[in-house]
Motif scaffolding. Sequence first.
Motif, PDB file in Angstrom:
ATOM      1  N   ALA A 212       1.055  -1.526   0.064  1.00  0.00           N
ATOM      2  CA  ALA A 212      -0.075   0.079  -0.229  1.00  0.00           C
ATOM      3  C   ALA A 212       0.854   1.281   0.050  1.00  0.00           C
ATOM      4  CB  ALA A 212      -0.607   0.033   1.576  1.00  0.00           C
ATOM      5  N   THR A 213       1.726   1.055   0.894  1.00  0.00           N
ATOM      6  CA  THR A 213       2.964   2.481   0.777  1.00  0.00           C
ATOM      7  C   THR A 213       3.904   2.428   0.157  1.00  0.00           C
ATOM      8  OG1 THR A 213       2.594   2.484   3.697  1.00  0.00           O
ATOM      9  CG2 THR A 213       4.836   2.968   1.362  1.00  0.00           C
ATOM     10  N   THR A 214       3.834   1.516  -0.949  1.00  0.00           N
ATOM     11  CA  THR A 214       4.542   1.483  -2.429  1.00  0.00           C
ATOM     12  C   THR A 214       3.439   2.031  -3.519  1.00  0.00           C
ATOM     13  OG1 THR A 214       5.742   0.149  -1.540  1.00  0.00           O
ATOM     14  CG2 THR A 214       6.098   0.031  -4.013  1.00  0.00           C
ATOM     15  N   HIS A 221      -3.512   8.184  -6.591  1.00  0.00           N
ATOM     16  CA  HIS A 221      -5.080   7.881  -5.757  1.00  0.00           C
ATOM     17  C   HIS A 221      -4.471   6.763  -5.331  1.00  0.00           C
ATOM     18  CE1 HIS A 221      -7.462  11.809  -5.313  1.00  0.00           C
ATOM     19  NE2 HIS A 221      -6.572  11.663  -6.538  1.00  0.00           N
ATOM     20  N   THR A 222      -5.375   5.652  -3.897  1.00  0.00           N
ATOM     21  CA  THR A 222      -4.758   4.340  -4.354  1.00  0.00           C
ATOM     22  C   THR A 222      -6.934   3.837  -2.524  1.00  0.00           C
ATOM     23  OG1 THR A 222      -4.005   5.026  -1.689  1.00  0.00           O
ATOM     24  CG2 THR A 222      -3.213   4.586  -3.423  1.00  0.00           C
ATOM     25  N   ALA A 223      -6.477   2.707  -3.271  1.00  0.00           N
ATOM     26  CA  ALA A 223      -8.031   1.917  -2.882  1.00  0.00           C
ATOM     27  C   ALA A 223      -7.303   0.767  -2.641  1.00  0.00           C
ATOM     28  CB  ALA A 223      -8.971   1.988  -3.989  1.00  0.00           C
ATOM     29  N   LEU A 224      -8.286   0.326  -0.775  1.00  0.00           N
ATOM     30  CA  LEU A 224      -7.912  -1.597  -0.812  1.00  0.00           C
ATOM     31  C   LEU A 224      -9.082  -1.909  -0.333  1.00  0.00           C
ATOM     32  CD1 LEU A 224      -5.637  -2.219   2.707  1.00  0.00           C
ATOM     33  CD2 LEU A 224      -8.200  -2.515   2.128  1.00  0.00           C
ATOM     34  N   ILE A 225      -9.188  -2.795  -1.038  1.00  0.00           N
ATOM     35  CA  ILE A 225     -10.667  -3.532  -1.072  1.00  0.00           C
ATOM     36  C   ILE A 225     -10.051  -5.138  -0.391  1.00  0.00           C
ATOM     37  CG2 ILE A 225     -12.798  -5.470  -2.466  1.00  0.00           C
ATOM     38  CD1 ILE A 225     -12.065  -2.874  -4.377  1.00  0.00           C
ATOM     39  N   ALA A 226     -11.176  -5.813   1.728  1.00  0.00           N
ATOM     40  CA  ALA A 226     -11.113  -6.677   1.486  1.00  0.00           C
ATOM     41  C   ALA A 226     -12.168  -6.887   2.929  1.00  0.00           C
ATOM     42  CB  ALA A 226      -9.509  -7.266   2.481  1.00  0.00           C
ATOM     43  N   ASP A 227     -11.704  -8.079   3.029  1.00  0.00           N
ATOM     44  CA  ASP A 227     -13.398  -8.038   3.801  1.00  0.00           C
ATOM     45  C   ASP A 227     -13.055  -7.920   5.274  1.00  0.00           C
ATOM     46  OD1 ASP A 227     -12.971 -10.341   6.306  1.00  0.00           O
ATOM     47  OD2 ASP A 227     -11.981 -11.401   4.002  1.00  0.00           O
ATOM     48  N   PRO A 228     -13.853  -7.049   5.751  1.00  0.00           N
ATOM     49  CA  PRO A 228     -13.327  -6.181   7.077  1.00  0.00           C
ATOM     50  C   PRO A 228     -12.410  -7.491   8.174  1.00  0.00           C
ATOM     51  CG  PRO A 228     -15.821  -6.625   6.914  1.00  0.00           C
ATOM     52  CD  PRO A 228     -15.591  -7.230   5.896  1.00  0.00           C
ATOM     53  N   PRO A 247      -8.975   9.062  -8.852  1.00  0.00           N
ATOM     54  CA  PRO A 247      -9.707   9.238  -7.594  1.00  0.00           C
ATOM     55  C   PRO A 247     -10.171   7.966  -8.017  1.00  0.00           C
ATOM     56  CG  PRO A 247     -10.621  11.358  -8.643  1.00  0.00           C
ATOM     57  CD  PRO A 247     -10.010  10.852  -9.101  1.00  0.00           C
ATOM     58  N   LEU A 248     -10.356   7.453  -6.567  1.00  0.00           N
ATOM     59  CA  LEU A 248     -10.525   5.534  -6.809  1.00  0.00           C
ATOM     60  C   LEU A 248     -11.397   5.233  -5.993  1.00  0.00           C
ATOM     61  CD1 LEU A 248      -7.502   3.655  -7.222  1.00  0.00           C
ATOM     62  CD2 LEU A 248      -9.140   3.160  -8.890  1.00  0.00           C
ATOM     63  N   GLY A 249     -12.913   5.233  -5.870  1.00  0.00           N
ATOM     64  CA  GLY A 249     -13.857   4.471  -4.911  1.00  0.00           C
ATOM     65  C   GLY A 249     -15.213   5.486  -4.529  1.00  0.00           C
ATOM     66  N   ASP A 250     -14.491   6.128  -5.373  1.00  0.00           N
ATOM     67  CA  ASP A 250     -15.440   7.147  -5.664  1.00  0.00           C
ATOM     68  C   ASP A 250     -17.572   7.035  -6.231  1.00  0.00           C
ATOM     69  OD1 ASP A 250     -15.168   7.151  -7.953  1.00  0.00           O
ATOM     70  OD2 ASP A 250     -14.763   9.247  -8.003  1.00  0.00           O
ATOM     71  N   SER A 251     -17.738   5.607  -6.325  1.00  0.00           N
ATOM     72  CA  SER A 251     -19.591   5.511  -6.610  1.00  0.00           C
ATOM     73  C   SER A 251     -19.983   4.518  -5.879  1.00  0.00           C
ATOM     74  CB  SER A 251     -18.814   4.328  -7.766  1.00  0.00           C
ATOM     75  OG  SER A 251     -19.815   3.850  -8.155  1.00  0.00           O
ATOM     76  N   PRO A 252     -20.562   5.336  -4.461  1.00  0.00           N
ATOM     77  CA  PRO A 252     -21.322   4.539  -3.815  1.00  0.00           C
ATOM     78  C   PRO A 252     -21.530   3.026  -4.480  1.00  0.00           C
ATOM     79  CG  PRO A 252     -21.976   7.208  -4.373  1.00  0.00           C
ATOM     80  CD  PRO A 252     -21.064   6.684  -5.528  1.00  0.00           C
ATOM     81  N   ALA A 253     -22.520   3.311  -5.769  1.00  0.00           N
ATOM     82  CA  ALA A 253     -22.907   1.823  -6.127  1.00  0.00           C
ATOM     83  C   ALA A 253     -21.578   0.555  -5.993  1.00  0.00           C
ATOM     84  CB  ALA A 253     -23.350   2.025  -7.388  1.00  0.00           C
ATOM     85  N   LEU A 254     -20.032   1.027  -5.886  1.00  0.00           N
ATOM     86  CA  LEU A 254     -19.126   0.412  -5.611  1.00  0.00           C
ATOM     87  C   LEU A 254     -19.302  -0.489  -4.334  1.00  0.00           C
ATOM     88  CD1 LEU A 254     -17.111  -1.302  -6.424  1.00  0.00           C
ATOM     89  CD2 LEU A 254     -15.537   0.796  -5.909  1.00  0.00           C
ATOM     90  N   ALA A 255     -19.386   0.727  -3.348  1.00  0.00           N
ATOM     91  CA  ALA A 255     -19.800   0.392  -2.258  1.00  0.00           C
ATOM     92  C   ALA A 255     -20.511  -0.305  -1.454  1.00  0.00           C
ATOM     93  CB  ALA A 255     -19.346   1.840  -0.870  1.00  0.00           C
ATOM     94  N   GLU A 272      -7.259   6.610   4.039  1.00  0.00           N
ATOM     95  CA  GLU A 272      -7.516   5.390   5.195  1.00  0.00           C
ATOM     96  C   GLU A 272      -6.807   4.342   4.631  1.00  0.00           C
ATOM     97  OE1 GLU A 272     -12.918   5.184   5.441  1.00  0.00           O
ATOM     98  OE2 GLU A 272     -11.939   5.013   2.927  1.00  0.00           O
ATOM     99  N   VAL A 273      -6.220   4.239   3.500  1.00  0.00           N
ATOM    100  CA  VAL A 273      -5.447   3.458   2.854  1.00  0.00           C
ATOM    101  C   VAL A 273      -4.058   3.908   3.861  1.00  0.00           C
ATOM    102  CG1 VAL A 273      -3.640   2.407   0.228  1.00  0.00           C
ATOM    103  CG2 VAL A 273      -6.206   2.783   1.151  1.00  0.00           C
TER     104      VAL A 273
END
Length: 308
Positions: A212-214, A221-228, A247-255, A272-273
Amino acid sequence: MGRQRGGRAASSPRRQKTGASSGPVAGIYDIDTGTCELLEDDYLPDGWVLEINGVPSSHIDLNDPTLLEFEYMRWIAMLVESRFASDSRLRALHLGGGACTMARYFAATFPEARQVVVEIDGRLAELVRHWFDLPRAPRLRIRVGEARQVLTSLSDGTRDVIVRDVFAYDRTPIALTTVQFTRHAHRVLAPGGVYVVNCGDFRDLATARREATTIGSVFAHTALIADPAMIKGRRYGNIVLAGSDAPLGDSPALARDLLGGAVPAKILVDDEVQRFAAGAPVLDDSEAPPPPTPKAPAPKGGTNTAEE
């Protein structure tokens, strides 16, 4: 490396098949990097699981290319589909082939897509072409080669999406995670393109934090997806990381789609990342051993089924 929806029943070993008939045949096969095993899915009549050196690698449903059994692949698909219209002429590069499940999915959902899959194992590429109904060139080409060597040879701004899903047993080679490698991915992407990686990690999340840092050191912009549970370090599994200058992840439908999946997932973006990475150091080439040399399959009857 992938984890299936609902898990799988244990499969008993099956002997190697050497018949020449087209289509998948369950068995253990010698490949250039060891062995692979093709297993019938116990729950889907036309489903197949590919294991490479004992590690689950891919799942294919012969009748439905849009069926993704591994949740991390569904997350990648949702992210890409949130950024690109289905009628776009998506230019996708897949680093790591396996059974070409993700490329087969994109071919079905982006009919105008042009894709290249880079697979280091020439014999595996040959078998996958033989077993599965993959689109042909120019829609989907399989290029036998080492992922970093191929990436560094590509021209600037020639891809819209780069998917890195390369594993040597249960880990991605360090040379494919470093800041130098990530800069090449950035260079090859067109403006607004997306670099997305499948990161397998343990409960300490040390690898995911460094990745994530790299990625964040190269992309705006960065995004991370995983189960909690994975984000909280409660198990071993997959985390999807992505970088883009848009920008990544700015779609409410995606969330909503991520939360509504068979394995509900959460998306983190930007700050958050960074908090997830918690000051982990950037990965550097000085930490990486030399890359392996790919071995192309020997031509049979003058034809090499692994397309260049």
